[in-house]
Write a protein that holds these residues in place. Structure first.
Motif, short mmCIF file in Angstrom:
data_model
loop_
_atom_site.label_atom_id
_atom_site.label_comp_id
_atom_site.label_asym_id
_atom_site.label_seq_id
_atom_site.Cartn_x
_atom_site.Cartn_y
_atom_site.Cartn_z
N MET A 1 0.85 -1.18 0.00
CA MET A 1 0.00 0.00 0.00
C MET A 1 0.89 1.24 0.00
SD MET A 1 -3.05 0.79 2.57
CE MET A 1 -4.25 1.93 2.14
N ALA A 2 0.48 2.28 -0.79
CA ALA A 2 1.27 3.50 -0.93
C ALA A 2 1.12 4.37 0.31
CB ALA A 2 0.83 4.25 -2.16
N THR A 3 2.18 5.09 0.60
CA THR A 3 2.12 6.02 1.73
C THR A 3 1.46 7.32 1.29
OG1 THR A 3 4.24 7.04 1.26
CG2 THR A 3 4.27 5.05 2.65
N LEU A 4 1.11 8.11 2.29
CA LEU A 4 0.50 9.40 1.99
C LEU A 4 1.42 10.27 1.15
CD1 LEU A 4 -1.79 11.40 2.36
CD2 LEU A 4 -0.76 12.10 4.51
N GLN A 5 2.68 10.29 1.46
CA GLN A 5 3.65 11.11 0.71
C GLN A 5 3.75 10.67 -0.74
OE1 GLN A 5 5.06 13.85 1.65
NE2 GLN A 5 4.21 13.71 3.71
N GLU A 6 3.70 9.36 -0.98
CA GLU A 6 3.77 8.85 -2.35
C GLU A 6 2.51 9.25 -3.14
OE1 GLU A 6 6.43 4.82 -1.60
OE2 GLU A 6 4.25 4.70 -1.53
N LEU A 7 1.38 9.14 -2.47
CA LEU A 7 0.13 9.52 -3.14
C LEU A 7 0.09 11.01 -3.45
CD1 LEU A 7 -2.43 7.36 -1.12
CD2 LEU A 7 -1.66 7.00 -3.47
N LEU A 8 0.56 11.84 -2.53
CA LEU A 8 0.61 13.28 -2.76
C LEU A 8 1.56 13.62 -3.91
CD1 LEU A 8 0.50 14.65 0.90
CD2 LEU A 8 -1.31 14.75 -0.82
N ALA A 9 2.67 12.90 -4.00
CA ALA A 9 3.62 13.12 -5.09
C ALA A 9 2.99 12.74 -6.43
CB ALA A 9 4.90 12.32 -4.84
N GLN A 10 2.24 11.63 -6.44
CA GLN A 10 1.55 11.21 -7.65
C GLN A 10 0.49 12.26 -8.05
OE1 GLN A 10 -0.13 7.34 -6.95
NE2 GLN A 10 1.86 6.29 -7.07
N LYS A 11 -0.21 12.75 -7.05
CA LYS A 11 -1.24 13.77 -7.30
C LYS A 11 -0.61 15.01 -7.91
CE LYS A 11 -4.58 16.75 -5.02
NZ LYS A 11 -5.06 17.26 -3.74
N ALA A 12 0.50 15.47 -7.36
CA ALA A 12 1.19 16.66 -7.88
C ALA A 12 1.65 16.42 -9.31
CB ALA A 12 2.35 17.03 -6.98
N SER A 13 2.17 15.23 -9.56
CA SER A 13 2.65 14.90 -10.91
C SER A 13 1.48 14.90 -11.89
CB SER A 13 3.33 13.53 -10.90
OG SER A 13 3.68 13.14 -12.20
N LEU A 14 0.35 14.30 -11.50
CA LEU A 14 -0.82 14.27 -12.37
C LEU A 14 -1.36 15.67 -12.62
CD1 LEU A 14 -2.71 11.12 -11.07
CD2 LEU A 14 -1.61 11.42 -13.29
#
Length: 103
Positions: A1-14
């Protein structure tokens, strides 16, 4: 499962990809519009006109419709197009005929 930081980084990239794609699509749309305007000789003023007015046979200035009815008391006129003016409605309600006001 992805961490919050990884998800936020993905969100910023998207979000960055979305913004870039929107800029590109907008630039392409503007280029297409400019090409069409150039092809048809249109200007920004042509685009801002709400409706094209009736033109004379020569295609120049808008033509004015001649008045067909006149109020003898005030001199007001009506072309017979659109809604009847208040003065005419009132006169017709009083029993006068439309032909009484014909020019």
């Amino acid at each position: 499962m992805a961490t919050l930081q990884e998800l936020l980084a993905q969100k910023a990239s998207l979000e960055k990809q979305i913004a870039e794609t929107q800029r590109e699509e907008r630039a392409n749309a503007i280029a297409k519009v400019k090409a069409i305007m150039s092809e048809h000789g249109l200007t920004l003023a042509d685009l801002s006109q709400r409706a094209a007015p009736a033109r004379s046979a020569e295609g120049g200035t808008p033509r004015k419709v001649a008045a067909k009815y006149r109020n003898g008391e005030t001199g007001e006129t009506w072309s017979g197009r659109g809604l009847q003016p208040k003065w005419l409605k009132a006169a017709l309600a009083d029993g006068k005929q439309l032909s009484d006001f014909a020019i």
